[in-house]
Design a protein around this motif. Structure first.
Motif, PDB file in Angstrom:
ATOM      1  N   ILE A 212       3.778  -1.060  -6.064  1.00  0.00           N
ATOM      2  CA  ILE A 212       4.360  -1.689  -4.871  1.00  0.00           C
ATOM      3  C   ILE A 212       4.895  -0.627  -3.915  1.00  0.00           C
ATOM      4  CG2 ILE A 212       6.268  -3.122  -4.054  1.00  0.00           C
ATOM      5  CD1 ILE A 212       5.823  -4.779  -6.685  1.00  0.00           C
ATOM      6  N   MET A 213       5.578   0.385  -4.449  1.00  0.00           N
ATOM      7  CA  MET A 213       6.102   1.454  -3.596  1.00  0.00           C
ATOM      8  C   MET A 213       4.961   2.195  -2.908  1.00  0.00           C
ATOM      9  SD  MET A 213       9.168   2.764  -6.081  1.00  0.00           S
ATOM     10  CE  MET A 213       9.762   4.095  -5.036  1.00  0.00           C
ATOM     11  N   ASN A 214       3.874   2.432  -3.622  1.00  0.00           N
ATOM     12  CA  ASN A 214       2.731   3.107  -3.037  1.00  0.00           C
ATOM     13  C   ASN A 214       2.092   2.255  -1.937  1.00  0.00           C
ATOM     14  OD1 ASN A 214      -0.510   3.592  -3.288  1.00  0.00           O
ATOM     15  ND2 ASN A 214       0.679   5.485  -3.416  1.00  0.00           N
ATOM     16  N   GLU A 215       2.006   0.951  -2.154  1.00  0.00           N
ATOM     17  CA  GLU A 215       1.460   0.058  -1.126  1.00  0.00           C
ATOM     18  C   GLU A 215       2.329   0.083   0.130  1.00  0.00           C
ATOM     19  OE1 GLU A 215       1.011  -3.828  -2.846  1.00  0.00           O
ATOM     20  OE2 GLU A 215      -0.302  -3.066  -4.424  1.00  0.00           O
TER      21      GLU A 215
ATOM     22  N   GLY B 218       2.825   2.195   5.934  1.00  0.00           N
ATOM     23  CA  GLY B 218       3.575   2.902   6.956  1.00  0.00           C
ATOM     24  C   GLY B 218       5.074   2.936   6.745  1.00  0.00           C
ATOM     25  N   HIS B 219       5.565   2.319   5.693  1.00  0.00           N
ATOM     26  CA  HIS B 219       6.996   2.367   5.404  1.00  0.00           C
ATOM     27  C   HIS B 219       7.352   3.739   4.833  1.00  0.00           C
ATOM     28  CE1 HIS B 219       7.481  -1.972   5.928  1.00  0.00           C
ATOM     29  NE2 HIS B 219       6.293  -2.068   5.353  1.00  0.00           N
ATOM     30  N   VAL B 220       8.564   4.173   5.088  1.00  0.00           N
ATOM     31  CA  VAL B 220       9.030   5.456   4.562  1.00  0.00           C
ATOM     32  C   VAL B 220       9.959   5.186   3.380  1.00  0.00           C
ATOM     33  CG1 VAL B 220      10.379   7.527   5.053  1.00  0.00           C
ATOM     34  CG2 VAL B 220       8.832   6.599   6.789  1.00  0.00           C
ATOM     35  N   ILE B 221       9.688   5.823   2.268  1.00  0.00           N
ATOM     36  CA  ILE B 221      10.548   5.745   1.083  1.00  0.00           C
ATOM     37  C   ILE B 221      11.017   7.160   0.790  1.00  0.00           C
ATOM     38  CG2 ILE B 221      10.710   5.170  -1.356  1.00  0.00           C
ATOM     39  CD1 ILE B 221       8.489   3.119  -0.910  1.00  0.00           C
ATOM     40  N   THR B 222      12.323   7.371   0.906  1.00  0.00           N
ATOM     41  CA  THR B 222      12.886   8.702   0.679  1.00  0.00           C
ATOM     42  C   THR B 222      13.180   8.893  -0.811  1.00  0.00           C
ATOM     43  OG1 THR B 222      15.170   7.984   0.960  1.00  0.00           O
ATOM     44  CG2 THR B 222      13.975   8.651   2.959  1.00  0.00           C
TER      45      THR B 222
ATOM     46  N   ILE C 150      -3.698  -1.300 -19.504  1.00  0.00           N
ATOM     47  CA  ILE C 150      -4.100  -0.998 -18.137  1.00  0.00           C
ATOM     48  C   ILE C 150      -4.339   0.499 -17.969  1.00  0.00           C
ATOM     49  CG2 ILE C 150      -2.869  -2.963 -17.149  1.00  0.00           C
ATOM     50  CD1 ILE C 150      -0.610  -1.026 -16.434  1.00  0.00           C
ATOM     51  N   ASN C 151      -5.126   0.849 -16.975  1.00  0.00           N
ATOM     52  CA  ASN C 151      -5.315   2.254 -16.621  1.00  0.00           C
ATOM     53  C   ASN C 151      -4.184   2.651 -15.691  1.00  0.00           C
ATOM     54  OD1 ASN C 151      -7.702   2.514 -18.049  1.00  0.00           O
ATOM     55  ND2 ASN C 151      -8.903   1.696 -16.354  1.00  0.00           N
ATOM     56  N   ILE C 152      -3.490   3.721 -16.011  1.00  0.00           N
ATOM     57  CA  ILE C 152      -2.337   4.151 -15.228  1.00  0.00           C
ATOM     58  C   ILE C 152      -2.702   5.386 -14.413  1.00  0.00           C
ATOM     59  CG2 ILE C 152       0.013   5.034 -15.352  1.00  0.00           C
ATOM     60  CD1 ILE C 152       0.383   3.394 -17.888  1.00  0.00           C
ATOM     61  N   ASP C 153      -2.393   5.326 -13.118  1.00  0.00           N
ATOM     62  CA  ASP C 153      -2.604   6.461 -12.231  1.00  0.00           C
ATOM     63  C   ASP C 153      -1.293   7.251 -12.167  1.00  0.00           C
ATOM     64  OD1 ASP C 153      -3.099   8.304 -10.264  1.00  0.00           O
ATOM     65  OD2 ASP C 153      -3.536   6.831  -8.696  1.00  0.00           O
ATOM     66  N   TYR C 154      -1.221   8.347 -12.887  1.00  0.00           N
ATOM     67  CA  TYR C 154       0.006   9.139 -12.950  1.00  0.00           C
ATOM     68  C   TYR C 154       0.243   9.959 -11.691  1.00  0.00           C
ATOM     69  CZ  TYR C 154       0.189   7.875 -17.862  1.00  0.00           C
ATOM     70  OH  TYR C 154       0.247   7.165 -19.014  1.00  0.00           O
ATOM     71  N   GLN C 155      -0.713   9.978 -10.766  1.00  0.00           N
ATOM     72  CA  GLN C 155      -0.570  10.730  -9.525  1.00  0.00           C
ATOM     73  C   GLN C 155      -0.193   9.838  -8.345  1.00  0.00           C
ATOM     74  OE1 GLN C 155      -0.722  14.045  -9.805  1.00  0.00           O
ATOM     75  NE2 GLN C 155      -1.132  13.650 -11.962  1.00  0.00           N
ATOM     76  N   LEU C 156       0.149   8.586  -8.607  1.00  0.00           N
ATOM     77  CA  LEU C 156       0.477   7.616  -7.558  1.00  0.00           C
ATOM     78  C   LEU C 156       1.735   8.057  -6.811  1.00  0.00           C
ATOM     79  CD1 LEU C 156      -0.827   4.902  -6.775  1.00  0.00           C
ATOM     80  CD2 LEU C 156       0.883   3.788  -8.180  1.00  0.00           C
ATOM     81  N   GLU C 157       1.651   8.133  -5.478  1.00  0.00           N
ATOM     82  CA  GLU C 157       2.787   8.535  -4.645  1.00  0.00           C
ATOM     83  C   GLU C 157       3.789   7.388  -4.575  1.00  0.00           C
ATOM     84  OE1 GLU C 157       3.359  11.467  -3.184  1.00  0.00           O
ATOM     85  OE2 GLU C 157       1.487  12.351  -3.822  1.00  0.00           O
ATOM     86  N   VAL C 158       5.059   7.660  -4.873  1.00  0.00           N
ATOM     87  CA  VAL C 158       6.108   6.644  -4.762  1.00  0.00           C
ATOM     88  C   VAL C 158       7.204   7.076  -3.783  1.00  0.00           C
ATOM     89  CG1 VAL C 158       5.683   5.646  -7.028  1.00  0.00           C
ATOM     90  CG2 VAL C 158       7.322   7.498  -6.804  1.00  0.00           C
ATOM     91  N   VAL C 159       7.069   8.274  -3.235  1.00  0.00           N
ATOM     92  CA  VAL C 159       7.976   8.796  -2.214  1.00  0.00           C
ATOM     93  C   VAL C 159       7.107   9.253  -1.053  1.00  0.00           C
ATOM     94  CG1 VAL C 159       9.659  10.586  -1.663  1.00  0.00           C
ATOM     95  CG2 VAL C 159       9.699   9.513  -3.914  1.00  0.00           C
ATOM     96  N   SER C 160       7.529   8.972   0.164  1.00  0.00           N
ATOM     97  CA  SER C 160       6.754   9.351   1.333  1.00  0.00           C
ATOM     98  C   SER C 160       6.527  10.862   1.370  1.00  0.00           C
ATOM     99  CB  SER C 160       7.468   8.904   2.614  1.00  0.00           C
ATOM    100  OG  SER C 160       7.577   7.497   2.621  1.00  0.00           O
ATOM    101  N   PRO C 161       5.342  11.315   1.761  1.00  0.00           N
ATOM    102  CA  PRO C 161       5.021  12.744   1.742  1.00  0.00           C
ATOM    103  C   PRO C 161       5.967  13.635   2.537  1.00  0.00           C
ATOM    104  CG  PRO C 161       3.069  11.434   2.199  1.00  0.00           C
ATOM    105  CD  PRO C 161       4.245  10.496   2.221  1.00  0.00           C
ATOM    106  N   CYS C 162       6.556  13.140   3.608  1.00  0.00           N
ATOM    107  CA  CYS C 162       7.435  13.966   4.443  1.00  0.00           C
ATOM    108  C   CYS C 162       8.833  14.089   3.856  1.00  0.00           C
ATOM    109  CB  CYS C 162       7.517  13.391   5.845  1.00  0.00           C
ATOM    110  SG  CYS C 162       8.157  11.708   5.928  1.00  0.00           S
ATOM    111  N   ASN C 163       9.104  13.440   2.727  1.00  0.00           N
ATOM    112  CA  ASN C 163      10.459  13.480   2.141  1.00  0.00           C
ATOM    113  C   ASN C 163      10.450  14.251   0.868  1.00  0.00           C
ATOM    114  OD1 ASN C 163      12.073  11.919   4.023  1.00  0.00           O
ATOM    115  ND2 ASN C 163      10.609  10.330   3.549  1.00  0.00           N
TER     116      ASN C 163
END
Length: 64
Positions: free
Chosen positions: A9-12, A17-21, A51-64
């Motif tokens: 959900i955080m990645n979505e 376009g939402h920012v998560i710090t 389930i297959n887990i993606d351990y590289q899933l971004e959960v924090v915005s790249p600029c933070n």
């Protein structure tokens, strides 16, 4: 499963376009803290495929 669902959900939200710090992410906990049935009966479906887990899933915005 809670960690996986919250991460997806955080990645979505980030992709929308939402920012998560880091500070916001640090305040979120996927673990239950109240109304826990420590000694209750829990159903585990041992035949359910994991389930297959993606351990590289971004959960924090790249600029933070």
């Amino acid at each position: 499963m809670n960690v996986h669902d919250q991460s997806k959900i955080m990645n979505e939200l980030i992709r929308e376009g939402h920012v998560i710090t880091r500070e916001q992410a640090a305040c979120l906990a996927p673990y239950r803290k109240a109304n826990i049935n420590r000694f209750g009966a829990y159903f585990l479906d041992e035949l359910r495929k994991s389930i297959n887990i993606d351990y590289q899933l971004e959960v924090v915005s790249p600029c933070n």
